[in-house]
Design a protein around this motif. Structure first.
Motif, mmCIF file in Angstrom:
data_model
loop_
_atom_site.group_PDB
_atom_site.id
_atom_site.type_symbol
_atom_site.label_atom_id
_atom_site.label_comp_id
_atom_site.label_asym_id
_atom_site.label_seq_id
_atom_site.Cartn_x
_atom_site.Cartn_y
_atom_site.Cartn_z
ATOM 1 N N LYS A 78 -27.038 -8.770 75.158
ATOM 2 C CA LYS A 78 -26.172 -9.380 76.181
ATOM 3 C C LYS A 78 -26.396 -10.891 76.261
ATOM 4 O O LYS A 78 -25.451 -11.664 76.357
ATOM 5 N N ALA A 79 -27.654 -11.290 76.191
ATOM 6 C CA ALA A 79 -27.959 -12.718 76.265
ATOM 7 C C ALA A 79 -27.385 -13.446 75.058
ATOM 8 O O ALA A 79 -26.779 -14.511 75.188
ATOM 9 N N PHE A 80 -27.550 -12.818 73.887
ATOM 10 C CA PHE A 80 -27.044 -13.458 72.670
ATOM 11 C C PHE A 80 -25.528 -13.630 72.733
ATOM 12 O O PHE A 80 -24.977 -14.657 72.337
ATOM 13 N N LEU A 81 -24.850 -12.608 73.247
ATOM 14 C CA LEU A 81 -23.385 -12.665 73.320
ATOM 15 C C LEU A 81 -22.907 -13.555 74.469
ATOM 16 O O LEU A 81 -21.703 -13.794 74.614
ATOM 17 N N GLY A 82 -23.853 -14.020 75.290
ATOM 18 C CA GLY A 82 -23.455 -14.831 76.429
ATOM 19 C C GLY A 82 -22.905 -13.999 77.565
ATOM 20 O O GLY A 82 -22.147 -14.484 78.400
ATOM 21 N N TRP A 83 -23.305 -12.730 77.596
ATOM 22 C CA TRP A 83 -22.807 -11.842 78.648
ATOM 23 C C TRP A 83 -23.814 -11.673 79.785
ATOM 24 O O TRP A 83 -23.657 -10.812 80.635
ATOM 25 N N ASP A 84 -24.855 -12.505 79.756
ATOM 26 C CA ASP A 84 -25.870 -12.417 80.809
ATOM 27 C C ASP A 84 -25.554 -13.355 81.968
ATOM 28 O O ASP A 84 -26.191 -13.307 83.001
ATOM 29 N N VAL A 85 -24.579 -14.236 81.756
ATOM 30 C CA VAL A 85 -24.158 -15.121 82.844
ATOM 31 C C VAL A 85 -22.700 -14.833 83.180
ATOM 32 O O VAL A 85 -21.934 -14.390 82.327
ATOM 33 N N PRO A 187 -9.307 -30.228 70.479
ATOM 34 C CA PRO A 187 -10.430 -31.066 70.047
ATOM 35 C C PRO A 187 -11.592 -30.203 69.561
ATOM 36 O O PRO A 187 -11.697 -29.033 69.909
ATOM 37 N N ASP A 188 -12.481 -30.856 68.790
ATOM 38 C CA ASP A 188 -13.610 -30.159 68.163
ATOM 39 C C ASP A 188 -14.533 -29.449 69.148
ATOM 40 O O ASP A 188 -15.110 -28.412 68.830
ATOM 41 N N ASN A 189 -14.680 -30.020 70.324
ATOM 42 C CA ASN A 189 -15.645 -29.455 71.274
ATOM 43 C C ASN A 189 -15.114 -28.238 72.041
ATOM 44 O O ASN A 189 -15.824 -27.627 72.826
ATOM 45 N N VAL A 190 -13.845 -27.911 71.811
ATOM 46 C CA VAL A 190 -13.273 -26.725 72.452
ATOM 47 C C VAL A 190 -13.269 -25.575 71.442
ATOM 48 O O VAL A 190 -12.864 -25.742 70.302
ATOM 49 N N ILE A 191 -13.749 -24.419 71.877
ATOM 50 C CA ILE A 191 -13.837 -23.263 70.990
ATOM 51 C C ILE A 191 -12.632 -22.354 71.204
ATOM 52 O O ILE A 191 -12.301 -22.024 72.339
ATOM 53 N N VAL A 192 -11.955 -22.017 70.113
ATOM 54 C CA VAL A 192 -10.802 -21.119 70.203
ATOM 55 C C VAL A 192 -11.134 -19.796 69.519
ATOM 56 O O VAL A 192 -11.644 -19.784 68.406
ATOM 57 N N GLU A 193 -10.865 -18.702 70.190
ATOM 58 C CA GLU A 193 -10.980 -17.396 69.557
ATOM 59 C C GLU A 193 -9.615 -16.719 69.618
ATOM 60 O O GLU A 193 -9.027 -16.543 70.680
ATOM 61 N N ASN A 194 -9.105 -16.378 68.453
ATOM 62 C CA ASN A 194 -7.800 -15.747 68.391
ATOM 63 C C ASN A 194 -7.918 -14.237 68.515
ATOM 64 O O ASN A 194 -8.787 -13.631 67.916
ATOM 65 N N LEU B 204 -16.188 -15.245 71.155
ATOM 66 C CA LEU B 204 -15.940 -16.456 71.939
ATOM 67 C C LEU B 204 -17.166 -16.850 72.760
ATOM 68 O O LEU B 204 -17.646 -17.982 72.676
ATOM 69 N N THR B 205 -17.691 -15.906 73.539
ATOM 70 C CA THR B 205 -18.777 -16.249 74.452
ATOM 71 C C THR B 205 -20.084 -16.535 73.713
ATOM 72 O O THR B 205 -20.858 -17.386 74.144
ATOM 73 N N SER B 206 -20.322 -15.869 72.573
ATOM 74 C CA SER B 206 -21.564 -16.190 71.877
ATOM 75 C C SER B 206 -21.475 -17.564 71.224
ATOM 76 O O SER B 206 -22.449 -18.306 71.200
ATOM 77 N N LYS B 207 -20.281 -17.925 70.735
ATOM 78 C CA LYS B 207 -20.130 -19.290 70.202
ATOM 79 C C LYS B 207 -20.301 -20.324 71.314
ATOM 80 O O LYS B 207 -20.900 -21.374 71.094
ATOM 81 N N MET B 208 -19.776 -20.020 72.500
ATOM 82 C CA MET B 208 -19.934 -20.947 73.620
ATOM 83 C C MET B 208 -21.403 -21.096 73.970
ATOM 84 O O MET B 208 -21.897 -22.204 74.169
ATOM 85 N N LYS B 209 -22.099 -19.979 74.019
ATOM 86 C CA LYS B 209 -23.535 -20.000 74.312
ATOM 87 C C LYS B 209 -24.298 -20.840 73.285
ATOM 88 O O LYS B 209 -25.115 -21.684 73.640
ATOM 89 N N LEU B 210 -23.995 -20.605 71.989
ATOM 90 C CA LEU B 210 -24.672 -21.348 70.932
ATOM 91 C C LEU B 210 -24.421 -22.846 71.067
ATOM 92 O O LEU B 210 -25.335 -23.651 70.904
ATOM 93 N N SER B 211 -23.182 -23.226 71.395
ATOM 94 C CA SER B 211 -22.875 -24.656 71.487
ATOM 95 C C SER B 211 -23.544 -25.266 72.720
ATOM 96 O O SER B 211 -23.963 -26.416 72.694
ATOM 97 N N GLU B 212 -23.694 -24.484 73.773
ATOM 98 C CA GLU B 212 -24.391 -24.977 74.973
ATOM 99 C C GLU B 212 -25.875 -25.184 74.683
ATOM 100 O O GLU B 212 -26.447 -26.191 75.059
ATOM 101 N N THR B 213 -26.488 -24.224 73.973
ATOM 102 C CA THR B 213 -27.892 -24.323 73.607
ATOM 103 C C THR B 213 -28.121 -25.579 72.767
ATOM 104 O O THR B 213 -29.075 -26.323 72.967
ATOM 105 N N GLU B 214 -27.204 -25.798 71.844
ATOM 106 C CA GLU B 214 -27.286 -26.969 70.978
ATOM 107 C C GLU B 214 -27.347 -28.249 71.801
ATOM 108 O O GLU B 214 -28.211 -29.071 71.638
ATOM 109 N N LYS B 215 -26.390 -28.385 72.749
ATOM 110 C CA LYS B 215 -26.340 -29.591 73.587
ATOM 111 C C LYS B 215 -27.639 -29.783 74.356
ATOM 112 O O LYS B 215 -28.159 -30.882 74.442
#
Lengths: 218, 218
Positions: A78-85, A187-194, B204-215
């Motif tokens: 969950k943490a890895f997927l960003g589902w912990d927040v 822009p590069d800093n925005v993440i898109v998931e299709n 989507l959320t794991s990529k967002m998490k990774l980019s946040e960690t990076e920053k």
DNA sequence: TAGATTGTTAATCGATTAACAATC
DNA sequence: TAGATTGTTAATCGATTAACAATC
């Protein structure tokens, strides 16, 4: 020497992790404490080494001969997927698909919290759908900014999709979940998931076609 | 020596083809007759050689210096994806997502024709949603068999998913489009395509998490 | 201890990208 | 013709799978 932190992960691995979570959640309900990657690989018809590598991405450490702690593994995935927040999201385009997403209870499990919906159709504006208010789309960038919205969900048609994406970028949204059949420019800093339904349907129907062709010629 | 026909294709290629179709449909509306793969690759931010290989899968033959016929390319891609024939489908699970899919007009473009819907909830049975009747799920295998249904769409919860898949197999359905968060067990000759929303959201959320960690660590 | 399982390195496989000849 | 573009072969890259040592 300090270990270099990895800032990316193989996307195929990312896509398998939610399935592991389904298996693990079931095991947790059955009160199992430990699980081996052989067990998971059998459940999901995957290679055990592949499962082990995927799990390693999350930082979990297992015990030889015992396996991994089910609870810990759930938490790590969950943490890895960003589902912990919890992440606040807005949705633009309250058609059939948009409405369905507003009512999809399961998103809570993934930390996704849709706080507002937008549309340009006056007949939809002012409604409340599954407890979420539908506002005019012009108000979106401001609200996104003010409420620090993380995720924008695009469920409009292909003609309006780029426009909506531009407004989301204005609102400093960091991730876009795009259901519209359109390649978005951001822009590069925005993440898109299709997440176009057509992609998945196309894989199904082309495989069906290939298997039919095979049968015809055998 | 006869050329051996290929019975499979790289799945990444399959997944890119629908996007080409979007670009090509626009070009057709603009009355363009020919297109080069450089043009397509620029529109979609892909490598031109990759586009050329993907297109070659469909059997299209281009003209050096001119490109590919837009109309012919559309036809060939549709044929490759299996979107040139109409396929009858049934849907099981008329919740939010199921309802949205029943109302999704765009499926016509892909040859998908949902002829009946099923549910086990008596409050839903008997309704007509977007012109599709909702029947009790027990009637599904028989109707599938009788009407030679090709595709079964599963939009039930994870607990009922395997049960529904079994019924579909009984009804000799050839392809299952599975939205339930569950790995289905089916015979080899049945094709399953998973379309869980969680997979795409997880990317989507794991990529967002990774980019946040990076920053945080920069 | 013996043996099941993890963690990691090496080998293989397949997809992407580069190079370049063929063509109109 | 010159040059843009296709089609194809070769090189690279990354993911999967195999092999095996480490561990409890």
């Amino acid at each position: 020497m300090r270990k270099i932190r990895k800032f990316s992960a193989p996307e195929p691995s990312m896509r398998r992790l939610p399935a592991y979570l389904h298996v693990l959640t079931r095991l947790l309900r059955e009160n199992r404490l430990y699980v081996s990657c052989t067990f998971i690989s059998n459940e999901l018809y995957l290679d055990p080494t592949q499962v082990r590598k995927d799990l390693a991405l999350t930082g979990i450490v297992g015990k030889p001969r015992v396996g991994y702690s089910v609870q810990e593994l759930i938490d790590k995935i969950k943490a890895f997927l960003g589902w912990d927040v919890q992440r606040d999201a807005i949705l633009v385009g309250v058609g059939n698909l948009g409405t369905a997403l507003l009512g999809y209870q399961r998103f809570r499990l993934y930390g996704l919290n849709i706080v507002a919906a937008f549309d340009k159709d006056p007949r939809r504006i002012g409604k409340t759908i599954f407890g979420v208010d539908v506002l005019p789309v012009e108000k979106m960038p401001n609200l996104a900014l003010r409420k620090k919205i993380d995720i924008g969900i695009i469920t409009v048609g292909e003609d309006a999709a780029q426009e909506v994406a531009d407004l989301m970028v204005q609102g400093f949204i960091k991730g876009i979940w795009n259901f519209a059949p359109k390649a978005l420019i951001v822009p590069d800093n925005v993440i898109v998931e299709n997440a176009q339904l057509s992609v998945s349907l196309g894989v199904l129907t082309s495989k069906m076609k290939l298997s039919e062709t095979e049968k015809d010629t055998v």
